[in-house]
Motif scaffolding. Structure first.
Motif, short mmCIF file in Angstrom:
data_model
loop_
_atom_site.label_atom_id
_atom_site.label_comp_id
_atom_site.label_asym_id
_atom_site.label_seq_id
_atom_site.Cartn_x
_atom_site.Cartn_y
_atom_site.Cartn_z
N VAL A 280 27.17 27.03 33.57
CA VAL A 280 27.31 26.58 34.97
C VAL A 280 28.01 25.22 35.02
O VAL A 280 28.95 25.01 35.79
N GLU A 281 27.59 24.33 34.17
CA GLU A 281 28.19 22.99 34.18
C GLU A 281 29.66 23.06 33.78
O GLU A 281 30.52 22.43 34.40
N ALA A 282 29.95 23.87 32.74
CA ALA A 282 31.34 23.99 32.28
C ALA A 282 32.23 24.56 33.38
O ALA A 282 33.33 24.08 33.62
N VAL A 283 31.74 25.59 34.06
CA VAL A 283 32.55 26.23 35.10
C VAL A 283 32.70 25.32 36.32
O VAL A 283 33.78 25.18 36.88
N ASN A 284 31.60 24.69 36.71
CA ASN A 284 31.67 23.82 37.90
C ASN A 284 32.56 22.59 37.68
O ASN A 284 33.10 22.05 38.63
N ASN A 285 32.71 22.20 36.43
CA ASN A 285 33.60 21.08 36.14
C ASN A 285 35.05 21.50 36.03
O ASN A 285 35.93 20.68 35.84
N CYS A 286 35.28 22.80 36.09
CA CYS A 286 36.64 23.31 35.95
C CYS A 286 37.24 23.43 37.35
O CYS A 286 36.75 24.19 38.19
N GLN A 287 38.29 22.69 37.57
CA GLN A 287 38.88 22.64 38.92
C GLN A 287 39.42 23.99 39.37
O GLN A 287 39.53 24.25 40.56
N GLU A 288 39.80 24.82 38.40
CA GLU A 288 40.39 26.11 38.78
C GLU A 288 39.37 27.14 39.24
O GLU A 288 39.74 28.20 39.72
N SER A 289 38.09 26.85 39.05
CA SER A 289 37.08 27.84 39.42
C SER A 289 36.97 27.96 40.94
O SER A 289 36.73 26.98 41.63
N PRO A 290 37.15 29.20 41.48
CA PRO A 290 37.09 29.37 42.93
C PRO A 290 35.68 29.25 43.50
O PRO A 290 35.51 29.08 44.69
N HIS A 291 34.66 29.38 42.64
CA HIS A 291 33.28 29.33 43.13
C HIS A 291 32.49 28.26 42.40
O HIS A 291 32.68 28.04 41.22
N LYS A 292 31.55 27.64 43.15
CA LYS A 292 30.54 26.82 42.50
C LYS A 292 29.39 27.76 42.17
O LYS A 292 29.03 28.62 42.97
N ILE A 293 28.84 27.60 40.98
CA ILE A 293 27.81 28.55 40.56
C ILE A 293 26.52 27.82 40.19
O ILE A 293 26.51 26.60 39.99
N GLN A 294 25.41 28.58 40.14
CA GLN A 294 24.13 27.99 39.75
C GLN A 294 23.26 29.02 39.04
O GLN A 294 23.55 30.21 39.08
N VAL A 295 22.20 28.53 38.39
CA VAL A 295 21.29 29.42 37.66
C VAL A 295 20.12 29.75 38.58
O VAL A 295 19.56 28.85 39.21
N ASN A 296 19.74 31.02 38.68
CA ASN A 296 18.57 31.35 39.49
C ASN A 296 17.31 31.44 38.62
O ASN A 296 17.37 31.24 37.41
N GLU A 297 16.19 31.77 39.24
CA GLU A 297 14.91 31.72 38.52
C GLU A 297 14.80 32.81 37.46
O GLU A 297 13.93 32.73 36.61
#
Lengths: 175, 468
Positions: free
Chosen positions: B206-223
């Motif tokens: 999640v951190e790697a993808v969210n730090n990537c400017q090219e990613s169209p979505h912000k993502i998170q981990v669920n329970e």
């Protein structure tokens, strides 16, 4: 051992080491004694002759007829979380020390269970097929997995891998 | 971590410009070898030195004809350096340092077998503080993958699957059913049992993808440890996780939907009980249905950012070794010391697996085992399958025991006045004889072969698995 298996939700910050050390205190206070009301204890009138534990968190209740009941410890059961499926060995399976005798599935994890002794599987706890949660409610008792007829009963006392209750509980607090 | 990434971004154009200059003008700079070594080691790019571009990427890049700042450009000059010390796949799996494997093969059985092999051969560190963690990426050609303890008839539209010639694969980890195609990347993070953590690697992704400017979505981990993206207050799953724990080791692997054919996914995982019957199995893991969506990031980029995240978190501290190898301090020479100290003291060895890689025989054996019907279908727990023939007005229920062997079946006639009842019963007599012998496996073609009425046998075979 299982560092943060107990986490049930993702954390924003990850102080996992500290988190785990607090939960370990809980483990130390839990009993790793065999449930005296369970079928395992009542297998022979006088109860088991010895109870042993392993570093992989299995327990072993050995009876005078050279058979032993095997299961996973309270520590392992709590660490794994809600058990949803138990894979059992088959009666008649010949096992060596360290062979896989089944697995437990909990929260999308498949965990292997290893035989701490050599011998032949003479009974399996097939109640676990319909009630896998017994592993959580009574791990060292009615949540037993298999009964193994020991091929070398003398190996129990000389084995360095089989721990006494005291040694096992010390190993938990050391980690 | 954040600081590292920021400085990485800030300093990155420097190296790219230098590379650009070289590739555009074809200028042979003095000390070129030294410069390329610095590029690789000092910028933490050594992970990608084995990375080969897919033909599409090469074509695209040629089309753009000129400088295209990709990681490959920055490291392409290092190939000669790598070839000096070739390391076999087997040696790579035994390395006592963190290692990344990228499989360019697409056969799902082969990829799962490679994953298993890498896992089984991962050494366990004896001293605390060191790690021999593994990260593997692979993309499978279209297939449906069920969890270790699932029932395929219950989870998957098997007749449709077989009519599309899509393989059914059973993995060795727990959890539910997922659909793979070339728009999906699987990652597999392997570590010790003591370090097992359901969320750690998902959080890293999640951190790697969210730090990537090219990613169209912000993502998170669920329970549940799954990776989701929230759109209009609705959680859409883009990655599912599953885990395996064995003696001293554990892995967390997951799918990452980048550009998957979601319409096909839905069809493969939905069963019309009215048509293909109802499966009951008390002792099996049921999938949790979730709304899904694609991340929309390119495969290359995903592998790149997650590999970098892995290297930053678990890579081996190599500062001392790098300095020993150098005749003089290149970092100081190029004024990069701050950057190096902030970022590049960590590295992980990487390995690309492709058609030319010599795979150990054990992998062939493992993939053959994964292909066996006895593992994929036969290792399901006892279940029953009830199918109704609406045209003829009867229902047949099969009871299947361990190893996929049919234990019994019963016929039920919905209309007591049905004239054809006797004829229908007759057509199952031969099957009854063989079921009693305990020799019939729950395969459509096997069962159909024992039913003496062609129309009924075709229908039963189709409902079971569309093999007639």
């Amino acid at each position: 051992m299982f560092r943060t298996l107990l986490r049930t939700s993702p954390l924003v910050a990850r102080p996992s080491a500290r988190l785990f050390s607090t939960s370990r205190a809980v483990f130390n206070s839990t009993s790793h004694k065999l449930n005296k009301d369970s079928h395992v204890y009542k297998y022979l009138q006088e109860g088991p002759s010895t109870i042993k534990y392993t570093a992989e968190h299995e327990w072993l209740a050995i009876f005078k007829d050279d058979s032993a009941f095997v299961g996973i410890t309270t520590y392992a059961s709590e660490a794994l979380g809600d058990v949803t499926f138990v894979e059992l060995p088959e009666v008649g399976d010949k096992v060596e020390v360290g062979d896989t005798i089944g697995s437990v599935e909990s929260v999308k994890s498949a965990s292997e269970i290893y035989s701490p002794v050599a011998g032949e599987v003479v009974a399996i706890n097939d109640v676990l097929e319909s009630e896998p949660q017994l592993i959580n409610t009574d791990p060292i008792g009615n949540g037993w997995i298999a009964q193994i007829k020991l091929s070398d009963p003398a190996a129990i006392e000389s084995s360095e891998e089989l721990l006494s209750a005291e040694e096992y509980e010390n190993s938990l607090s050391e980690n | 971590m954040f600081r590292h990434l920021e400085s990485y971004i800030r300093l990155r154009p420097l190296v790219l410009n230098r590379t650009a200059q070289r590739s555009l003008n074809n200028v042979q700079l003095p000390f070129q070898d030294d410069l390329t070594a610095a590029d690789s080691d000092d910028f933490g790019l050594s992970d990608f030195q084995h990375y080969q571009e897919s033909p599409e990427i090469v074509a695209k890049r040629q089309e753009l004809s000129g400088f295209n700042p990709t990681i490959e450009d920055a490291t392409s000059n290092n190939i000669s350096k790598v070839q000096e010390e070739p390391i076999s796949f087997e040696e790579q799996t035994k390395l006592k340092r963190p290692a990344i494997f990228v499989s360019k093969l697409s056969n799902p059985y082969t990829n799962l077998a490679i994953e298993d092999y890498v896992y089984n051969n991962m050494p366990i560190p004896t001293e605390s503080g060191s790690n021999f963690n593994r990260l593997m990426f692979y993309t499978n050609s279209p297939c449906v993958v069920i969890g270790k303890n699932q029932n395929p008839w219950k989870e998957v539209n098997i007749p449709l699957l077989n009519s599309l010639h899509i393989p059914l694969v059973r993995r060795k980890s727990g959890g539910g059913t997922v659909v793979h195609d070339m728009g999906n990347v699987n990652y597999s993070f392997m570590t010790t049992k003591a370090q097992f953590d359901r969320f750690q690697f998902a959080e890293l992704v999640v951190e790697a993808v969210n730090n990537c400017q090219e990613s169209p979505h912000k993502i998170q981990v669920n329970e549940r440890g799954d990776i989701v993206t929230v759109t209009d207050g609705i959680n859409y799953k883009i990655s599912g996780s599953a885990y395996k724990l064995s003696k001293g080791k554990s892995y967390h692997h997951g799918t990452m939907l980048l550009n998957l054919r979601l319409d096909i996914l839905g069809k493969l995982l939905s069963r019309d009980e009215n048509a293909i019957g109802k499966v009951e199995s008390k002792a099996s893991i049921a999938s949790v249905k979730s709304k899904v969506t694609n991340l929309g990031l390119s495969q290359l980029k995903f592998i790149e950012v997650v590999s970098r995240g892995f290297t930053n978190s678990f890579g081996k501290n190599e500062t001392i070794e790098t300095h020993e190898a150098d005749e003089y301090d290149q970092n100081e020479l190029f004024g990069l010391t701050d950057f190096v100290e902030a970022n590049t003291d960590r590295s992980a060895s990487s390995f690309i697996i492709d058609e030319t890689t010599e795979l150990p025989d054990e992998i062939i054996k493992l993939s053959d085992e994964l292909r066996e019907w006895s593992w994929r279908y036969g290792s399901s727990q006892s279940f029953s399958h009830e199918i109704t023939n609406h045209k003829l007005g009867f229902t047949i229920t099969f009871h299947v025991g361990k190893h996929g062997v049919v234990e019994s079946f019963e016929l039920q006639f919905n209309d007591p006045q049905l004239l054809a009842q006797e004829k229908i019963e007759e057509s199952f007599e031969f099957l009854q004889t063989f079921v009693e012998k305990g020799s019939v496996h729950y395969r459509g073609s096997d069962i159909a072969g024992f039913i003496t009425n062609d129309m009924i046998s075709d229908w039963v075979g189709e409902c079971i698995d569309n093999t007639v």
